[in-house]
Enzyme design. Sequence first.
Site, PDB file in Angstrom:
ATOM      1  N   SER A 433      13.643   9.043   7.260  1.00  0.00           N
ATOM      2  CA  SER A 433      13.988   7.924   6.617  1.00  0.00           C
ATOM      3  C   SER A 433      15.114   8.846   5.980  1.00  0.00           C
ATOM      4  CB  SER A 433      13.503   7.017   5.293  1.00  0.00           C
ATOM      5  OG  SER A 433      12.313   7.246   4.552  1.00  0.00           O
ATOM      6  N   HIS A 454      15.187   4.658  13.426  1.00  0.00           N
ATOM      7  CA  HIS A 454      14.281   4.543  11.769  1.00  0.00           C
ATOM      8  C   HIS A 454      14.082   3.471  11.937  1.00  0.00           C
ATOM      9  CE1 HIS A 454      15.871   4.668   7.598  1.00  0.00           C
ATOM     10  NE2 HIS A 454      14.509   4.963   7.428  1.00  0.00           N
ATOM     11  N   GLU A 466      17.368   2.486  12.955  1.00  0.00           N
ATOM     12  CA  GLU A 466      19.054   2.925  13.275  1.00  0.00           C
ATOM     13  C   GLU A 466      18.118   4.049  14.226  1.00  0.00           C
ATOM     14  OE1 GLU A 466      21.417   4.111   9.196  1.00  0.00           O
ATOM     15  OE2 GLU A 466      18.927   4.378   9.123  1.00  0.00           O
ATOM     16  N   ASN A 504      21.511   3.605   3.997  1.00  0.00           N
ATOM     17  CA  ASN A 504      20.133   4.082   2.990  1.00  0.00           C
ATOM     18  C   ASN A 504      21.890   4.665   2.367  1.00  0.00           C
ATOM     19  OD1 ASN A 504      18.463   3.348   2.821  1.00  0.00           O
ATOM     20  ND2 ASN A 504      17.055   4.882   3.869  1.00  0.00           N
TER      21      ASN A 504
HETATM   22  P1  NAD Z   1       2.258   6.378   4.536  1.00  0.00           P
HETATM   23  O1  NAD Z   1       2.096   8.002   3.607  1.00  0.00           O
HETATM   24  O2  NAD Z   1       2.147   5.231   4.431  1.00  0.00           O
HETATM   25  O3  NAD Z   1       1.440   7.607   5.878  1.00  0.00           O
HETATM   26  C1  NAD Z   1       1.824   8.377   6.818  1.00  0.00           C
HETATM   27  C2  NAD Z   1      -0.030   8.738   7.459  1.00  0.00           C
HETATM   28  O4  NAD Z   1       0.718   9.791   8.379  1.00  0.00           O
HETATM   29  C3  NAD Z   1      -0.805   8.745   6.671  1.00  0.00           C
HETATM   30  O5  NAD Z   1      -1.975   8.100   7.462  1.00  0.00           O
HETATM   31  C4  NAD Z   1      -1.454  10.357   7.193  1.00  0.00           C
HETATM   32  O6  NAD Z   1      -2.282  10.480   7.304  1.00  0.00           O
HETATM   33  C5  NAD Z   1      -0.904  10.866   8.301  1.00  0.00           C
HETATM   34  N1  NAD Z   1      -0.184  11.983   8.096  1.00  0.00           N
HETATM   35  C6  NAD Z   1       0.551  12.909   7.335  1.00  0.00           C
HETATM   36  N2  NAD Z   1       0.215  14.213   7.864  1.00  0.00           N
HETATM   37  C7  NAD Z   1      -0.093  14.205   9.193  1.00  0.00           C
HETATM   38  C8  NAD Z   1      -0.022  14.736  10.598  1.00  0.00           C
HETATM   39  N3  NAD Z   1       0.334  16.009  10.345  1.00  0.00           N
HETATM   40  N4  NAD Z   1       0.112  14.620  11.840  1.00  0.00           N
HETATM   41  C9  NAD Z   1      -0.673  13.103  11.987  1.00  0.00           C
HETATM   42  N5  NAD Z   1      -0.559  12.170  10.929  1.00  0.00           N
HETATM   43  C10 NAD Z   1      -0.001  12.258   9.270  1.00  0.00           C
HETATM   44  O7  NAD Z   1       3.727   6.860   5.159  1.00  0.00           O
HETATM   45  P2  NAD Z   1       4.988   5.637   5.645  1.00  0.00           P
HETATM   46  O8  NAD Z   1       5.408   5.003   4.672  1.00  0.00           O
HETATM   47  O9  NAD Z   1       4.855   5.085   6.740  1.00  0.00           O
HETATM   48  O10 NAD Z   1       6.661   6.320   5.991  1.00  0.00           O
HETATM   49  C11 NAD Z   1       6.536   7.439   7.246  1.00  0.00           C
HETATM   50  C12 NAD Z   1       7.553   7.672   7.842  1.00  0.00           C
HETATM   51  O11 NAD Z   1       8.174   6.737   8.267  1.00  0.00           O
HETATM   52  C13 NAD Z   1       8.022   8.785   6.713  1.00  0.00           C
HETATM   53  O12 NAD Z   1       8.984   9.556   7.108  1.00  0.00           O
HETATM   54  C14 NAD Z   1       9.250   7.889   6.198  1.00  0.00           C
HETATM   55  O13 NAD Z   1      10.293   8.544   5.495  1.00  0.00           O
HETATM   56  C15 NAD Z   1      10.015   7.000   7.325  1.00  0.00           C
HETATM   57  N6  NAD Z   1      10.231   6.185   6.743  1.00  0.00           N
HETATM   58  C16 NAD Z   1       9.348   4.290   5.758  1.00  0.00           C
HETATM   59  C17 NAD Z   1       9.903   3.950   5.068  1.00  0.00           C
HETATM   60  C18 NAD Z   1       9.121   3.114   3.890  1.00  0.00           C
HETATM   61  O14 NAD Z   1       9.586   2.220   3.228  1.00  0.00           O
HETATM   62  N7  NAD Z   1       7.940   2.900   3.600  1.00  0.00           N
HETATM   63  C19 NAD Z   1      10.360   3.318   5.564  1.00  0.00           C
HETATM   64  C20 NAD Z   1      11.416   3.382   7.141  1.00  0.00           C
HETATM   65  C21 NAD Z   1      10.690   5.130   7.149  1.00  0.00           C
END
Ligand code: NAD
Length: 717
Positions: A433, A454, A466, A504
């Site tokens: 994001s 995204h 996005e 954003n």
């Molecule tokens: P999260 O913490 O819920 O999940 C991330 C997962 O990735 C975890 O289960 C972790 O174990 C795993 N992980 C970490 N390193 C790893 C690796 N090297 N290989 C495989 N798995 C790995 O995070 P999230 O909220 O789902 O966010 C994930 C991505 O999406 C981020 O880049 C975040 O910026 C983006 N994002 C998040 C949101 C939101 O609102 N949460 C919205 C849009 C985009």
Amino acid sequence: MASSPIIQLTFPEPDIARLTLDDPSKGANVLSTGVLAELSAHLDALSLRTDIAGLVIASGKPGSFVVGADIREFAASIDAPADQTIAMATHGRKLFQRLSQMPFVTVAAIDGLCLGGGAELAIWCDRRVMSADAKAQFGFPEVKLGLFPGWGGTARASRIVGLGNAVELVTTGDAIDGRAALSMGLVSDVNTAAALPEAAIRLIRAERKTDEYLRDRQRWSGPIAINGTELGFLGATASGYIQQQTKGRYPAPLAALEVMLGAAEMDIEAACQAEAEAFAQLFGSPVNRALIHVFFLSDRNKKDTGVAKRDVAARPIKSVSVVGAGIMGQGIAAANLKRRVTTVLSDAAPDALAKGVSSVLEEVAYNKATKSADAAKALQLATLLHATAADAEIATSDLVIEAIVENPTIKAQLYARLEPQMRPDAILASNTSTIPITKLAAGLKWPEQFCGIHFFNPVRKMPIVEIIRGEKTSDETIATAVAYAKSIGKSTVVVNDGPGFLVNRLLFPYMNEAVQLLIEGGDMQAIDRAAKEFGMPMGPIALYDMVGLDTSFYAGRVMWEAFPDRVLASNVLPVLMKAGRLGQKSGAGFFAYDPKDKSGRGKPDPAVDQLLSHILAPKKKFSKEELTNRLILPMLLEATRVLQEKVVRSVRDVDLGLIYAIGFPPFQGGLLYWGDTLGAKTILEMLKPLESLGPRFQPTPLLLEMAANNKKFYDMD
Ligand code: NAD
């Protein structure tokens, strides 16, 4: 008329006529003036015949009846004076009404979508039969365009299905399936699509025997059998519900209710006349114009391939790997499964993967109708989901979406491992994001096959994605990402790389300003109220709590690093985070959340004032206008910068993106559409008293140029 290009007349049996609508130039039938003229000529000819027992009206497009009136024609006559609008409505209604006056039985055979003007065409027939397929839907969605049916739909529906049912259909705009239509007496028979032609003919024969349709013709031309008490009760309950839903911002449902109640005791002619007159009041109103505009935004978006060149082909995506089984990875995997896309799910943490798989299956198995999990569906879809920790398996997919922790180094390490194992024609995408796509692509061998996809949180609810183009991303990759996102039911906005991308970046000034207002002594609830009165689905302070204060803080830091002159860093979020107040997820943020309160709404918490007492100025009252201008104008100014920097390809992308991603109020038509209704000169006037607050309120070169040349944002497209 026999060689009519859109409506074909045939005779499936010697005494049964069939009019089949099939516009070869369109994917779905719409009722343009040309089609209406054809229908009129056919009815003229058929009405003279004495050898016909019945007429079936059907569509030649399998799975699609008629989706409505031609909205482009509507839009072209939006400036028509009221008497002309009434005449247009009356003309259409009188044409359809002939279907209830022909010297034989008329039956609409509905397979697929039967909406708006199409529903009015069907409801003026003596009878209807409908396909049992879930895609067969009958509805009056006109309120979604700030209107209600104007071709006699409200008057006729009230008489056929009863006033209560008709009010619900018209004022909610929600469509119903065959089963619901049968139970309210809207259709006489529900059958398989293949059996509909036979069912329609059978019905004609049965009606000819009983003449029941003639008695109904008589009955439905008079007033509705409903007494004053019932009418009063219906009016009170329905208007209460509508007011709660529309908050006075969408006038059409209430206007529809009024006209339907008022016309209940009239005969059909007077009821239709009242309907046309009330319709003309709404037609061309600011809300109607804004909602028609949003309709066209969405229609255009559906056709957008994401790239300017015509000869760029999207590659088919048959399998997707999602790396990271957290909140986002789960949502993305579920969205794929729901569309039957083979999906590999992976995570570095075995526990997270196990939890991810069960959450994904839980989501895809949910049955809306029964409000419970459908075990058979879960089992069926489980065969398409593969959980694995093996890179080799992840790398087999056509598309790999990375949704791991928001850390550029860890993401880069993952890409370095995976990319060499992926097929040369596969696409790698990040759900980041905040991290620039170009930066993430730096170490890749094939940066042209890398982009941002995204998704927003929660994926199942958010209708937009996005698609972010890095410096080296190819057109083919963008076209493929766009086609893929659409194939799983999302709209797309393609943006060039940049801090906060589009959504954003524009949301941040609004959120940031809310904190500034707090610091200056503004009241949290008053700030949120001002935003909601403008039409935002929730206020910015409540939004902080929903997104999470920590997430907001880290995203905010990206914006602050990129635009330090416009972002005033403060300690407000860090102080609350340090106190464990991360928002809804921790039970407290700016507001306090009671787990027993199912509304999910937070309550003011004096502890926050105490924690922030060294930062916040003494309480100060801001006028509603001041609050609204402080919140919305920074967003508008940021949009002018986004346009100048060519982050987006079109003003329309800004407007649709914000409506879909942050719930910018559709009745305002979109941020830049709203800006155009004000005009650049007025916006400059509104900014004057705020300019002393700093660069974030200073007019941008684009705005100044627009004001000098009397230009609008929409002149740029
Ligand atoms: P999260 O913490 O819920 O999940 C991330 C997962 O990735 C975890 O289960 C972790 O174990 C795993 N992980 C970490 N390193 C790893 C690796 N090297 N290989 C495989 N798995 C790995 O995070 P999230 O909220 O789902 O966010 C994930 C991505 O999406 C981020 O880049 C975040 O910026 C983006 N994002 C998040 C949101 C939101 O609102 N949460 C919205 C849009 C985009």
